[in-house]
Design an enzyme around this catalytic site. Structure first.
Site, PDB file in Angstrom:
ATOM      1  N   HIS A   1     -11.823  -4.080  -5.147  1.00  0.00           N
ATOM      2  CA  HIS A   1     -10.293  -3.720  -5.086  1.00  0.00           C
ATOM      3  C   HIS A   1      -9.458  -4.022  -6.204  1.00  0.00           C
ATOM      4  O   HIS A   1      -8.616  -3.393  -6.467  1.00  0.00           O
ATOM      5  CB  HIS A   1      -9.846  -4.552  -3.653  1.00  0.00           C
ATOM      6  CG  HIS A   1      -8.488  -3.779  -3.397  1.00  0.00           C
ATOM      7  ND1 HIS A   1      -8.232  -2.299  -2.992  1.00  0.00           N
ATOM      8  CD2 HIS A   1      -7.396  -4.528  -3.353  1.00  0.00           C
ATOM      9  CE1 HIS A   1      -6.957  -2.047  -2.785  1.00  0.00           C
ATOM     10  NE2 HIS A   1      -6.150  -3.280  -2.919  1.00  0.00           N
TER      11      HIS A   1
ATOM     12  N   TYR B   1      -6.599  -6.015   9.508  1.00  0.00           N
ATOM     13  CA  TYR B   1      -5.711  -6.895   8.972  1.00  0.00           C
ATOM     14  C   TYR B   1      -4.113  -6.306   9.037  1.00  0.00           C
ATOM     15  O   TYR B   1      -3.234  -7.160   9.375  1.00  0.00           O
ATOM     16  CB  TYR B   1      -6.104  -7.062   7.617  1.00  0.00           C
ATOM     17  CG  TYR B   1      -5.549  -5.993   6.460  1.00  0.00           C
ATOM     18  CD1 TYR B   1      -4.772  -5.946   5.683  1.00  0.00           C
ATOM     19  CD2 TYR B   1      -6.743  -4.876   6.387  1.00  0.00           C
ATOM     20  CE1 TYR B   1      -4.490  -4.898   4.641  1.00  0.00           C
ATOM     21  CE2 TYR B   1      -6.435  -3.879   5.647  1.00  0.00           C
ATOM     22  CZ  TYR B   1      -5.252  -3.841   4.486  1.00  0.00           C
ATOM     23  OH  TYR B   1      -5.001  -2.859   3.794  1.00  0.00           O
TER      24      TYR B   1
ATOM     25  N   ASP C   1      -2.749  -0.962  -5.365  1.00  0.00           N
ATOM     26  CA  ASP C   1      -2.591  -1.262  -3.771  1.00  0.00           C
ATOM     27  C   ASP C   1      -1.019  -0.885  -3.513  1.00  0.00           C
ATOM     28  O   ASP C   1      -0.853   0.247  -3.426  1.00  0.00           O
ATOM     29  CB  ASP C   1      -2.942  -2.875  -4.019  1.00  0.00           C
ATOM     30  CG  ASP C   1      -2.964  -3.294  -2.412  1.00  0.00           C
ATOM     31  OD1 ASP C   1      -3.954  -3.220  -1.971  1.00  0.00           O
ATOM     32  OD2 ASP C   1      -1.853  -3.993  -2.276  1.00  0.00           O
TER      33      ASP C   1
ATOM     34  N   TYR D   1       4.302  -3.939   5.284  1.00  0.00           N
ATOM     35  CA  TYR D   1       3.442  -3.417   6.248  1.00  0.00           C
ATOM     36  C   TYR D   1       4.347  -3.271   7.427  1.00  0.00           C
ATOM     37  O   TYR D   1       3.937  -2.665   8.093  1.00  0.00           O
ATOM     38  CB  TYR D   1       2.168  -4.591   6.344  1.00  0.00           C
ATOM     39  CG  TYR D   1       1.375  -4.476   5.148  1.00  0.00           C
ATOM     40  CD1 TYR D   1       0.603  -3.618   4.894  1.00  0.00           C
ATOM     41  CD2 TYR D   1       1.523  -5.739   4.382  1.00  0.00           C
ATOM     42  CE1 TYR D   1      -0.375  -3.859   3.586  1.00  0.00           C
ATOM     43  CE2 TYR D   1       0.768  -5.970   3.246  1.00  0.00           C
ATOM     44  CZ  TYR D   1      -0.042  -4.850   2.991  1.00  0.00           C
ATOM     45  OH  TYR D   1      -0.826  -5.015   1.903  1.00  0.00           O
TER      46      TYR D   1
END
Length: 318
Positions: free
Chosen positions: A294, A150, A101, A231
């Site tokens: 995931h 998201y 990830d 992010y």
């Protein structure tokens, strides 16, 4: 075999917590969102028992590592700088690097920026894409998927933190780690993503309530801001990585992905990783698709551990 030990080291101006076990060639394990070093608990002992020195840090912003306040302190330059400082502290010129990830994105860029420090890399869940010279990543995602996506909702400082606070920490962790949907994480108009995500009534067999609580307890201590700041630096990353536009990944890579991962089919990821563009960017590439979601290193930990070990075995100590 010694048990997992813990310490904090100073690297790149911050304190980073690491879990480590074993002796031998160095293997770094880089976790994702919303996790900590603990996501690699199965692989740490497995690889240590097979003759490796395994080190799993909490990334900056997570767990017992420092969390700088500004989102601008969470670029790939910062994360890669943290890892280089860790290698220097450990006295190692090279390491095997395994990422999942967010950790995979960092591992890709470590291999891109400093290939001489990476013996080989194994990345899970997040493929490498060349930089789009015409569109910043964060802005592009918002245009493509809208405000309900998201990552779109993670952009504004404080927004996700306020909505996460409607739930206890254990529920937030369950909503993310136990995701089984294969379409994109997009909330309906007017809804926040944390409200949209379901809380499973039953746990899958690969994780326990006690294990989930380990994550919840750490995020209760640290909060989510440091993790979310990754992010919030996506567009700054786009600006800073311009010099590597079109560059190839010049280290051997094994890429693993779950066939039921989020957006794997509807976003064309399957076609991308099976196609020529991905392989042209990473000339020395092996792709493995597993029957999973995931969080593969936990859900399919036996398979993932064996896949890691089989790849590492291709590079015997010199």
């Amino acid at each position: 075999m010694n048990e997992v030990s813990h310490r904090r080291i100073k690297t790149n101006g911050i304190w980073v917590h690491i879990a480590e076990q074993g002796r031998g060639p160095l293997v770094l394990l880089l976790h994702g969102f919303p996790e900590t070093w603990y996501s690699w608990r199965h692989q740490i002992s497995f690889l240590a028992n097979h003759g490796y020195h395994v080190v799993a840090p909490d990334l900056r912003g997570y767990g017992d590592s420092d969390s700088p306040l500004s989102p601008s302190s969470y670029t790939f330059m910062h994360y890669v700088g943290d890892i280089i400082g860790l290698l220097d502290h450990l006295g190692e010129q090279q390491a095997f690097v395994v990422g999942h990830d967010v950790g995979a994105a960092i591992a890709w860029h470590l291999s891109l920026f400093r290939p001489e420090r990476v013996k080989a890399s194994i990345n899970l869940g997040v493929a490498y894409f060349d930089r789009n010279p015409n569109a910043k990543l964060g802005e592009s995602l918002i245009r493509t998927f809208g405000d309900g996506f998201y990552i779109s909702q993670f952009q504004e400082p404080g927004r996700a933190e306020r909505t996460f606070a409607r739930y206890d920490y254990l529920t937030v962790i369950k909503k993310f780690l136990l995701i089984t949907q294969t379409d994109n994480l997009i909330a309906p108009p007017g809804m926040e993503i944390i409200d949209y995500l379901e809380t499973p009534s039953r746990l899958p067999p690969w994780i326990t309530e006690e294990e989930l609580q380990v994550y919840a307890d750490k995020f209760q201590e640290s909060g989510f801001t440091g993790a979310l700041n990754y992010y919030r630096a996506l567009d700054l990353n786009w600006e800073l990585t311009a010099p590597w536009q079109g560059s190839k990944i010049r280290v051997p890579v094994k890429f693993m992905v779950g066939e039921n991962d989020i957006g794997f089919d509807i976003n064309g990821i399957r076609q991308y990783i099976e196609g020529n563009v991905f392989r042209n960017l990473i000339p020395d590439l092996e792709v493995v698709m597993l029957d999973g979601h995931h969080y593969l290193q936990q859900e399919k930990h036996h398979q993932v551990s064996e896949e890691i070990l089989s790849f590492l075995a291709k590079f015997p100590p010199e």
